[in-house]
Write an enzyme that holds these catalytic residues in place. Structure first.
Site, PDB file in Angstrom:
ATOM      1  N   GLY A   1       0.864  -1.164   0.000  1.00 43.08           N
ATOM      2  CA  GLY A   1       0.000   0.000   0.000  1.00 43.08           C
ATOM      3  C   GLY A   1       0.904   1.218   0.000  1.00 43.08           C
ATOM      4  CG  ASP A   2      -0.394   5.234  -0.883  1.00 39.04           C
ATOM      5  OD1 ASP A   2      -0.954   4.651   0.071  1.00 39.04           O
ATOM      6  OD2 ASP A   2      -0.724   6.366  -1.261  1.00 39.04           O
ATOM      7  CB  THR A   3       0.955   5.500   3.551  1.00 35.99           C
ATOM      8  OG1 THR A   3      -0.136   4.621   3.835  1.00 35.99           O
ATOM      9  CG2 THR A   3       0.439   6.763   2.872  1.00 35.99           C
TER      10      THR A   3
ATOM     11  CE1 TYR B   1      -5.282  -1.080  -5.225  1.00 39.33           C
ATOM     12  CE2 TYR B   1      -5.922  -0.468  -7.460  1.00 39.33           C
ATOM     13  CZ  TYR B   1      -5.014  -0.437  -6.417  1.00 39.33           C
ATOM     14  OH  TYR B   1      -3.828   0.237  -6.573  1.00 39.33           O
TER      15      TYR B   1
ATOM     16  CG  ASN C   1       0.368   8.077  -4.476  1.00 36.37           C
ATOM     17  OD1 ASN C   1       1.088   8.350  -5.427  1.00 36.37           O
ATOM     18  ND2 ASN C   1       0.746   7.253  -3.518  1.00 36.37           N
TER      19      ASN C   1
ATOM     20  NE  ARG D   1      -3.005   5.120  -7.694  1.00 36.77           N
ATOM     21  CZ  ARG D   1      -1.951   5.926  -7.734  1.00 36.77           C
ATOM     22  NH1 ARG D   1      -2.124   7.207  -8.084  1.00 36.77           N
ATOM     23  NH2 ARG D   1      -0.742   5.490  -7.441  1.00 36.77           N
TER      24      ARG D   1
ATOM     25  CB  SER E   1      14.993  15.841 -14.540  1.00 35.12           C
ATOM     26  OG  SER E   1      14.107  16.707 -15.234  1.00 35.12           O
TER      27      SER E   1
ATOM     28  N   GLY F   1       7.070   5.536  -7.101  1.00 39.23           N
ATOM     29  CA  GLY F   1       6.817   6.843  -6.502  1.00 39.23           C
ATOM     30  C   GLY F   1       6.884   6.811  -4.986  1.00 39.23           C
ATOM     31  CG  ASP F   2       4.306   4.215  -3.027  1.00 39.20           C
ATOM     32  OD1 ASP F   2       3.685   5.254  -3.305  1.00 39.20           O
ATOM     33  OD2 ASP F   2       3.839   3.072  -3.185  1.00 39.20           O
TER      34      ASP F   2
END
Length: 327
Positions: A37-39, A111, A177, A179, A242, A269-270
């Protein structure tokens, strides 16, 4: 904010969000199971990078009382992540997602999260101790997904607690993030993001997400709007391109790192966000923090799944390096 993220040493960081059961398609047709999960991904990488800095990293969420939720929490503890603030909602289950990747490493997610315990993390009278505890953290980290998965009531209670925490000195870090499928509509998402960004000290932004949400014509428009909202520091992630970093000292461009073969872009990204923040919390300047972000993300995308083995963690550039120095 260029010299350090906070003037005082950091001892406690809380990351707010949802951890899910991760299923990943494998070459033999079987499914591999992990947690992500992202966090949560950010929490793991942040803890690994701050391991010797004496910083407590806690994950703040709600889980069920089932065996998967218990295994999930055990994995966090193995990574050194605190779970003392986790709410347990009897009878509820964690969400689940399936990762499918193509030949270029680009991923597609399926999901199952509608009844996940994390949705009600801040609902009910029993959530009050967790909400009150937020002010005890020097840094709180959350994402657009953290906001999206909550009920309307829970989101409002979280906003109120974040305002109180920030008034007492807590610094807020936000990873956008976005969605779309998690929101009732684009306007609901825009409103929530604007409210949160007006409380944010450091924004870790994926360009494609913000262009889709706010309709920014270019990066300059994004930076101008974030400055108007009062965000002191923005790191703009642009995939393999960049990174652009802007704080009160100005704007800088930091090149990424070349990768010969991309295996899986999950958590790119996380991991960038976690490394950027870890560097800033240890006194690194924004340009060096962006190099940390690029270094970790470039490593992560060469492995399957969200979390790479600890042994695969890369060495980071020295905190004192300039853009032109060698790692």
């Amino acid at each position: 904010m260029s010299a350090a993220f906070l003037a005082t040493p950091i001892t406690r960081i809380g990351l707010i969000g949802e951890c899910m059961v991760e299923l990943r398609s494998q070459m033999d047709g079987q499914l591999g199971q992990a947690f992500g999960g992202d966090t949560l991904n950010a929490a793991v990488y942040l803890r690994r990078l701050l391991g010797g800095a004496g910083v407590q990293v806690d994950y703040l969420t709600a889980v069920g009382d089932d065996s998967l939720s218990q295994a999930m929490r055990a994995c966090w503890r193995e990574e050194g992540i605190g779970d003392e603030r986790v709410r347990v909602l009897p009878g509820r289950l964690p969400g689940l997602y399936l990762i499918q990747t193509d030949a270029d490493g680009e991923r597609r997610f399926l999901y199952w999260r509608g009844e996940a315990a994390a949705r009600e993390c801040f609902d009910g009278a029993d959530a009050q101790p967790l909400l009150a505890a937020l002010a005890g953290y020097q840094v709180l980290y959350l994402s657009g997904i953290s906001l999206a998965v909550l009920t309307d009531t829970g989101r409002e209670r979280l906003f109120a607690a974040l305002r109180e925490a920030r008034a007492t000195g807590t610094r807020l870090v936000f990873d956008n993030n976005y969605r779309p499928r998690l929101w009732a509509g684009v306007q609901a998402a825009r409103t929530a993001y604007q409210r949160l960004l007006q409380l944010t000290d450091l924004a870790l932004v994926t360009w494609e997400d913000d262009a889709a949400l706010f309709g920014f014509a270019d990066e300059a428009a994004l930076f101008a709007q974030y400055a108007e909202w009062g965000v002191a520091e923005v790191a703009l992630k642009r995939g393999a391109r960049s990174c652009l970093v802007q704080d009160r000292q100005g704007r800088q461009e930091v090149d990424g790192e070349a990768v010969a073969r991309v295996v899986d872009t999950t958590a790119a990204g996380d991991s960038f966000s976690a490394a950027y923040l870890a560097c800033r919390l240890q006194g690194g300047t924004p340009d060096v923090a962006a190099r940390w972000g690029h270094r970790l993300a470039a490593t992560v995308i060469q492995h399957p799944g969200a979390l790479i083995p600890r042994a695969a963690m890369p060495a980071m550039p020295a905190l004192s390096l300039s853009l032109t120095a060698q790692a």
